[in-house]
Structure formats: structure tokens, C-alpha cells
Design a protein around this motif. Structure first.
Motif, mmCIF file in Angstrom:
data_model
loop_
_atom_site.group_PDB
_atom_site.id
_atom_site.type_symbol
_atom_site.label_atom_id
_atom_site.label_comp_id
_atom_site.label_asym_id
_atom_site.label_seq_id
_atom_site.Cartn_x
_atom_site.Cartn_y
_atom_site.Cartn_z
ATOM 1 N N VAL A 102 0.867 -1.181 0.000
ATOM 2 C CA VAL A 102 0.000 0.000 0.000
ATOM 3 C C VAL A 102 0.904 1.230 0.000
ATOM 4 O O VAL A 102 1.790 1.359 0.838
ATOM 5 C CB VAL A 102 -0.916 0.029 1.251
ATOM 6 C CG1 VAL A 102 -1.677 1.342 1.347
ATOM 7 C CG2 VAL A 102 -1.876 -1.152 1.232
ATOM 8 N N ARG A 103 0.651 2.134 -0.962
ATOM 9 C CA ARG A 103 1.397 3.394 -1.043
ATOM 10 C C ARG A 103 0.434 4.533 -0.754
ATOM 11 O O ARG A 103 -0.669 4.569 -1.314
ATOM 12 C CB ARG A 103 2.000 3.568 -2.427
ATOM 13 C CG ARG A 103 3.127 2.610 -2.719
ATOM 14 C CD ARG A 103 3.622 2.737 -4.178
ATOM 15 N NE ARG A 103 4.803 1.948 -4.405
ATOM 16 C CZ ARG A 103 4.816 0.626 -4.569
ATOM 17 N NH1 ARG A 103 3.686 -0.045 -4.503
ATOM 18 N NH2 ARG A 103 5.947 -0.027 -4.768
ATOM 19 N N ASP A 122 -2.966 5.202 -3.027
ATOM 20 C CA ASP A 122 -2.917 4.815 -4.439
ATOM 21 C C ASP A 122 -3.952 3.735 -4.738
ATOM 22 O O ASP A 122 -3.991 2.697 -4.075
ATOM 23 C CB ASP A 122 -1.532 4.277 -4.811
ATOM 24 C CG ASP A 122 -0.472 5.366 -4.904
ATOM 25 O OD1 ASP A 122 -0.790 6.547 -4.664
ATOM 26 O OD2 ASP A 122 0.689 5.022 -5.215
ATOM 27 N N GLY A 123 -4.796 4.003 -5.724
ATOM 28 C CA GLY A 123 -5.769 3.032 -6.186
ATOM 29 C C GLY A 123 -7.023 2.902 -5.338
ATOM 30 O O GLY A 123 -7.950 2.190 -5.724
ATOM 31 N N LEU A 124 -7.068 3.564 -4.177
ATOM 32 C CA LEU A 124 -8.225 3.410 -3.297
ATOM 33 C C LEU A 124 -8.995 4.699 -3.050
ATOM 34 O O LEU A 124 -10.191 4.661 -2.801
ATOM 35 C CB LEU A 124 -7.796 2.830 -1.940
ATOM 36 C CG LEU A 124 -7.235 1.418 -1.933
ATOM 37 C CD1 LEU A 124 -6.817 1.016 -0.521
ATOM 38 C CD2 LEU A 124 -8.240 0.424 -2.499
ATOM 39 N N ASP A 160 -19.828 6.310 5.885
ATOM 40 C CA ASP A 160 -18.435 6.645 5.547
ATOM 41 C C ASP A 160 -17.436 5.751 6.285
ATOM 42 O O ASP A 160 -16.282 5.628 5.868
ATOM 43 C CB ASP A 160 -18.111 8.098 5.935
ATOM 44 C CG ASP A 160 -18.945 9.121 5.177
ATOM 45 O OD1 ASP A 160 -19.281 8.860 4.008
ATOM 46 O OD2 ASP A 160 -19.240 10.180 5.760
ATOM 47 N N LEU A 161 -17.857 5.157 7.393
ATOM 48 C CA LEU A 161 -16.948 4.414 8.259
ATOM 49 C C LEU A 161 -16.513 3.092 7.627
ATOM 50 O O LEU A 161 -17.290 2.433 6.945
ATOM 51 C CB LEU A 161 -17.602 4.156 9.612
ATOM 52 C CG LEU A 161 -18.089 5.387 10.371
ATOM 53 C CD1 LEU A 161 -18.695 4.987 11.703
ATOM 54 C CD2 LEU A 161 -16.965 6.402 10.560
ATOM 55 N N LEU A 162 -15.257 2.723 7.898
ATOM 56 C CA LEU A 162 -14.678 1.500 7.342
ATOM 57 C C LEU A 162 -14.312 0.533 8.453
ATOM 58 O O LEU A 162 -13.864 0.948 9.529
ATOM 59 C CB LEU A 162 -13.426 1.836 6.528
ATOM 60 C CG LEU A 162 -13.659 2.766 5.337
ATOM 61 C CD1 LEU A 162 -12.337 3.204 4.740
ATOM 62 C CD2 LEU A 162 -14.525 2.081 4.302
ATOM 63 N N ALA A 163 -14.454 -0.742 8.178
ATOM 64 C CA ALA A 163 -14.144 -1.767 9.166
ATOM 65 C C ALA A 163 -12.711 -2.277 9.044
ATOM 66 O O ALA A 163 -12.124 -2.715 10.021
ATOM 67 C CB ALA A 163 -15.115 -2.943 9.008
ATOM 68 N N CYS A 164 -12.149 -2.220 7.861
ATOM 69 C CA CYS A 164 -10.897 -2.927 7.610
ATOM 70 C C CYS A 164 -9.737 -1.981 7.299
ATOM 71 O O CYS A 164 -9.905 -0.775 7.211
ATOM 72 C CB CYS A 164 -11.098 -3.891 6.452
ATOM 73 S SG CYS A 164 -11.635 -3.076 4.930
ATOM 74 N N SER A 165 -8.569 -2.572 7.108
ATOM 75 C CA SER A 165 -7.370 -1.801 6.780
ATOM 76 C C SER A 165 -7.293 -1.582 5.266
ATOM 77 O O SER A 165 -8.007 -2.222 4.492
ATOM 78 C CB SER A 165 -6.116 -2.525 7.273
ATOM 79 O OG SER A 165 -5.828 -3.623 6.445
ATOM 80 N N TYR A 166 -6.406 -0.693 4.859
ATOM 81 C CA TYR A 166 -6.208 -0.455 3.420
ATOM 82 C C TYR A 166 -5.807 -1.748 2.725
ATOM 83 O O TYR A 166 -6.219 -2.014 1.599
ATOM 84 C CB TYR A 166 -5.148 0.614 3.180
ATOM 85 C CG TYR A 166 -5.493 1.967 3.766
ATOM 86 C CD1 TYR A 166 -6.777 2.498 3.672
ATOM 87 C CD2 TYR A 166 -4.520 2.731 4.402
ATOM 88 C CE1 TYR A 166 -7.085 3.726 4.205
ATOM 89 C CE2 TYR A 166 -4.820 3.969 4.932
ATOM 90 C CZ TYR A 166 -6.101 4.464 4.833
ATOM 91 O OH TYR A 166 -6.392 5.695 5.362
ATOM 92 N N MET A 169 -8.745 -3.696 1.726
ATOM 93 C CA MET A 169 -9.509 -3.053 0.660
ATOM 94 C C MET A 169 -8.905 -3.326 -0.715
ATOM 95 O O MET A 169 -9.591 -3.218 -1.725
ATOM 96 C CB MET A 169 -9.589 -1.544 0.901
ATOM 97 C CG MET A 169 -10.359 -1.192 2.157
ATOM 98 S SD MET A 169 -10.239 0.566 2.561
ATOM 99 C CE MET A 169 -11.102 1.268 1.174
ATOM 100 N N CYS A 170 -7.631 -3.663 -0.748
ATOM 101 C CA CYS A 170 -6.943 -3.904 -2.020
ATOM 102 C C CYS A 170 -7.363 -5.209 -2.669
ATOM 103 O O CYS A 170 -7.133 -5.413 -3.859
ATOM 104 C CB CYS A 170 -5.425 -3.874 -1.823
ATOM 105 S SG CYS A 170 -4.797 -2.230 -1.447
#
Length: 172
Positions: A102-103, A122-124, A160-166, A169-170
Motif C-alpha cells: 500500500v502506497r 494509491d488506487g483506493l 463513511d466508516l470503514l471496518a478494515c485496513s487499506y 480493501m486492495c
């Protein structure tokens, strides 16, 4: 044995980076700066393990565990300074394998003991993250309260809230 560090975290997708930056600037007790970070995630049996390389600074190995929930959550972690990141990356890649990389560009603000991260990944896309660092004067309850107050100040909606790490998500 050393006890892990602990924080209370909340991550959200950002709809308006400029508005979030203006809010962070208004609330911040300190602006730490901008960092370009490369996080290499390794395959591991428990939790998450990443090598974080930051600009031209010393790298860190970060091992952490936290639940994947769309609310504020506790994260227990270890930070280890890495003076030879290329060599460590080779060794960990050979031993464990790489999950992915992840960058991101990260702007870091502080509101007392809470780190506010404005991330362009990047990409997300763009994201906001709060990390209330716990210690002798800040327990889980206080950290969760600080994060809740910042969530309100930034106008974050539940969707808007997220459960996981970047890394999750990749889709690796």
C-alpha cells in the motif's frame, strides 16, 4: 516481555479532502507534516504485519491486532525501528511471503494525544483516520470519547466508516 502499545482507531472514506484538511487545521494542536509511506504487508497467521517505509526516514516494522468493525476499535501494536529495511524486507518475503503493498501520502495532525491522518491511498482514494494513543492518563473509554468527538466535528456519517485496513480493501 514488553506490553504492546494501544490506541483507539476509526477510519472513514473522505468525501471532501479540502474540508477535512480545514477542520483538522482548525482543531489541531500540532501539524506533524506530510509523509509518503510504503507499507509492505506480509502473510502471517495472526493479526497483521507490515514494514512501513517513510520518505528517507528509518523504517518501522509494525505488528498489530484489531477487530474489523465500522466503529471505533482498540488496536494493540508493536513498533520496531528498522535500520536496514531492504534486508528485512528480503528476509520476511523469503520466510513469510508478501500479501501486498500500500502506497499513500499522509498528512498528520495532532489534537493532544490523537493523531489525525488525511490519507491519499494509491488506487483506493482519500481517507480520514483517527488514532487516540492510550497511556497512563488516557484509557480506552477516554480514547473512544475523543474519537467520537472528532467524528462529530468532521461530520462523518455511518456509511463513511470503514471496518478494515487499506490492505484488506486492495483485495489481495
Amino acid at each position: 516481555m514488553t506490553t504492546p502499545r494501544r490506541n483507539i482507531e476509526l477510519k472513514a472514506r473522505l468525501r471532501d479532502l479540502a474540508a477535512a484538511r480545514a477542520t483538522a487545521e482548525k482543531l489541531a494542536t500540532e501539524f506533524v507534516g506530510v509523509q509518503w509511506q510504503i507499507d509492505t504487508y506480509f502473510v502471517c497467521a495472526q493479526g497483521r504485519l507490515k514494514l512501513r517505509e517513510i520518505d528517507d526516514r528509518m523504517a518501522q516494522l509494525v505488528a498489530y491486532e484489531r477487530s474489523d468493525e465500522r466503529t471505533s476499535k482498540a488496536s494493540d501494536y508493536y513498533l520496531v525501528a528498522v535500520p536496514q529495511p531492504a534486508l528485512l524486507k528480503q528476509a520476511l518475503t523469503a520466510a513469510l511471503g508478501v500479501r501486498g503493498v500500500v502506497r499513500k501520502r499522509r498528512e498528520i495532525f495532532l489534537v493532544e494525544n490523537v493523531r489525525i491522518h488525511l490519507d491519499e491511498v494509491d488506487g483506493l482514494g482519500t481517507f480520514l483516520e483517527f488514532e487516540a494513543v492510550l497511556g497512563p492518563h488516557v484509557d480506552d473509554r477516554k480514547g473512544a470519547q475523543q474519537v467520537a468527538e472528532l467524528r462529530e466535528a468532521f461530520g462523518l456519517r455511518t456509511e463513511d466508516l470503514l471496518a478494515c485496513s487499506y490492505s484488506d480493501m486492495c483485495g489481495w
